[in-house]
Design a protein around this motif. Structure first.
Motif, PDB file in Angstrom:
ATOM      1  N   ARG A 150     -27.463 -37.916  69.700  1.00 19.36           N
ATOM      2  CA  ARG A 150     -28.200 -37.705  68.450  1.00 19.36           C
ATOM      3  C   ARG A 150     -29.656 -37.324  68.717  1.00 19.36           C
ATOM      4  N   ASP A 151     -30.254 -37.918  69.737  1.00 19.81           N
ATOM      5  CA  ASP A 151     -31.650 -37.615  70.071  1.00 19.81           C
ATOM      6  C   ASP A 151     -31.818 -36.203  70.615  1.00 19.81           C
ATOM      7  N   ARG A 152     -30.713 -35.577  71.010  1.00 21.38           N
ATOM      8  CA  ARG A 152     -30.788 -34.210  71.545  1.00 21.38           C
ATOM      9  C   ARG A 152     -30.478 -33.149  70.485  1.00 21.38           C
ATOM     10  N   LEU A 153     -30.237 -33.567  69.264  1.00 22.80           N
ATOM     11  CA  LEU A 153     -29.998 -32.603  68.194  1.00 22.80           C
ATOM     12  C   LEU A 153     -31.310 -31.918  67.817  1.00 22.80           C
ATOM     13  N   ARG A 154     -31.247 -30.612  67.642  1.00 21.96           N
ATOM     14  CA  ARG A 154     -32.423 -29.828  67.307  1.00 21.96           C
ATOM     15  C   ARG A 154     -32.087 -28.825  66.200  1.00 21.96           C
ATOM     16  N   THR A 155     -33.130 -28.364  65.531  1.00 22.88           N
ATOM     17  CA  THR A 155     -33.014 -27.241  64.605  1.00 22.88           C
ATOM     18  C   THR A 155     -33.828 -26.096  65.176  1.00 22.88           C
ATOM     19  N   CYS A 156     -33.255 -24.911  65.239  1.00 21.38           N
ATOM     20  CA  CYS A 156     -33.956 -23.759  65.805  1.00 21.38           C
ATOM     21  C   CYS A 156     -35.279 -23.544  65.080  1.00 21.38           C
ATOM     22  N   ALA A 157     -36.335 -23.289  65.857  1.00 20.34           N
ATOM     23  CA  ALA A 157     -37.674 -23.141  65.304  1.00 20.34           C
ATOM     24  C   ALA A 157     -37.863 -21.836  64.545  1.00 20.34           C
ATOM     25  N   ALA A 158     -36.948 -20.888  64.711  1.00 18.66           N
ATOM     26  CA  ALA A 158     -37.072 -19.619  63.990  1.00 18.66           C
ATOM     27  C   ALA A 158     -36.722 -19.837  62.522  1.00 18.66           C
ATOM     28  N   GLU A 159     -37.656 -19.512  61.627  1.00 23.01           N
ATOM     29  CA  GLU A 159     -37.442 -19.748  60.210  1.00 23.01           C
ATOM     30  C   GLU A 159     -36.230 -18.999  59.682  1.00 23.01           C
ATOM     31  N   VAL A 160     -35.957 -17.836  60.234  1.00 24.80           N
ATOM     32  CA  VAL A 160     -34.840 -17.035  59.744  1.00 24.80           C
ATOM     33  C   VAL A 160     -33.508 -17.504  60.298  1.00 24.80           C
ATOM     34  N   CYS A 161     -33.529 -18.496  61.191  1.00 25.36           N
ATOM     35  CA  CYS A 161     -32.296 -18.994  61.807  1.00 25.36           C
ATOM     36  C   CYS A 161     -31.914 -20.371  61.268  1.00 25.36           C
ATOM     37  N   GLY A 162     -32.625 -21.400  61.691  1.00 19.55           N
ATOM     38  CA  GLY A 162     -32.349 -22.746  61.223  1.00 19.55           C
ATOM     39  C   GLY A 162     -31.077 -23.369  61.770  1.00 19.55           C
ATOM     40  N   MET A 163     -30.516 -22.803  62.850  1.00 18.79           N
ATOM     41  CA  MET A 163     -29.279 -23.324  63.414  1.00 18.79           C
ATOM     42  C   MET A 163     -29.490 -24.711  64.018  1.00 18.79           C
ATOM     43  N   VAL A 164     -28.550 -25.616  63.760  1.00 17.71           N
ATOM     44  CA  VAL A 164     -28.565 -26.937  64.385  1.00 17.71           C
ATOM     45  C   VAL A 164     -27.779 -26.843  65.690  1.00 17.71           C
ATOM     46  N   TYR A 165     -28.370 -27.327  66.779  1.00 15.60           N
ATOM     47  CA  TYR A 165     -27.706 -27.230  68.078  1.00 15.60           C
ATOM     48  C   TYR A 165     -27.975 -28.493  68.879  1.00 15.60           C
ATOM     49  N   LEU A 166     -27.158 -28.701  69.891  1.00 11.18           N
ATOM     50  CA  LEU A 166     -27.306 -29.833  70.797  1.00 11.18           C
ATOM     51  C   LEU A 166     -28.027 -29.351  72.048  1.00 11.18           C
ATOM     52  N   ASP A 167     -29.231 -29.858  72.248  1.00 11.38           N
ATOM     53  CA  ASP A 167     -29.998 -29.479  73.430  1.00 11.38           C
ATOM     54  C   ASP A 167     -29.292 -29.993  74.688  1.00 11.38           C
ATOM     55  N   PRO A 168     -29.185 -29.158  75.737  1.00 14.65           N
ATOM     56  CA  PRO A 168     -28.485 -29.598  76.948  1.00 14.65           C
ATOM     57  C   PRO A 168     -29.074 -30.848  77.578  1.00 14.65           C
TER      58      PRO A 168
END
Length: 211
Positions: free
Chosen positions: A155-173
């Protein structure tokens, strides 16, 4: 007379923006990623039967013959909505909507098929799975998300892409400096190109003599 609100700039939807993504870091996040450009200008990437087949193929899921693809597509859209709420809530440190939690728990109650061991012609072991019913497929995805958000380390590795036009939620390696972008090949390179254009424009404006 009241002032007219400034027009919101329209962002062109390219073929690449409609591509399915399989780099979210988990099965459930790959489902969340079937809507692109959240929340500004959502792009549907899982809108028909062909896209459903492509998504299942890309995630390694096989649907049992005879399942209703229209019903499965609609159920995946409902699951996606709940999964998006739960995943973004985990990133933002807030509580998800109760109906999202109920939806995930209801779907996860179905028992997925047991894993199978297969041995190839050269004697190498490999995991195998039987084709899934629609209910089993939905359960597999729901269970994946539940496992993801209830594990503090993940859970602590979950991120939201910083690009405003993207916003994808991803799991940081988690194998180095935290990633700012969902992908360097996509949003990372776009951001670098935008910074380069901005610096070039600023440099050009500074060197232009005043009239």
């Amino acid at each position: 007379m009241s002032e007219r609100a400034p027009a919101t700039p329209r962002t062109r939807v390219t073929a690449r923006a409609r591509e399915l993504r399989f780099d979210g870091g988990s099965l459930s996040l790959d489902l969340v990623a079937t809507v692109g450009r959240r929340p500004s200008t959502p792009v549907e990437r899982l809108g028909d039967h062909d896209r459903l087949r492509a998504w299942c193929h890309g995630t390694g899921l096989t649907v049992r013959d005879g399942e209703d693809p229209t019903a499965l597509l609609g159920a995946l859209h409902e699951l996606r909505s709940a999964a998006t709420d739960v995943a973004t809530a985990a990133v933002g440190g807030r509580a998800p909507r109760p109906e999202s939690v109920r939806r995930l728990n209801d779907l996860a109650r179905v028992e997925p098929p047991a894993p199978r061991l297969r041995v190839d012609s050269e004697g190498r072991p490999a995991a195998g799975t039987e084709p899934l019913s629609s209910a089993q497929l939905l359960s597999v995805v729901a269970r994946d998300l539940i496992a993801l958000v209830t594990d503090p380390r993940l859970r602590d590795r979950l991120r939201t892409c910083a690009a405003e036009v993207c916003g994808m939620v991803y799991l940081d390696p988690g194998n180095g400096k935290p990633r700012k972008w969902c992908s360097m090949e996509r949003c990372g390179n776009n951001a670098k190109a935008a910074r380069h254009r901005h610096r070039a424009a600023a440099s050009g404006a500074a060197s232009t003599p005043s009239p």
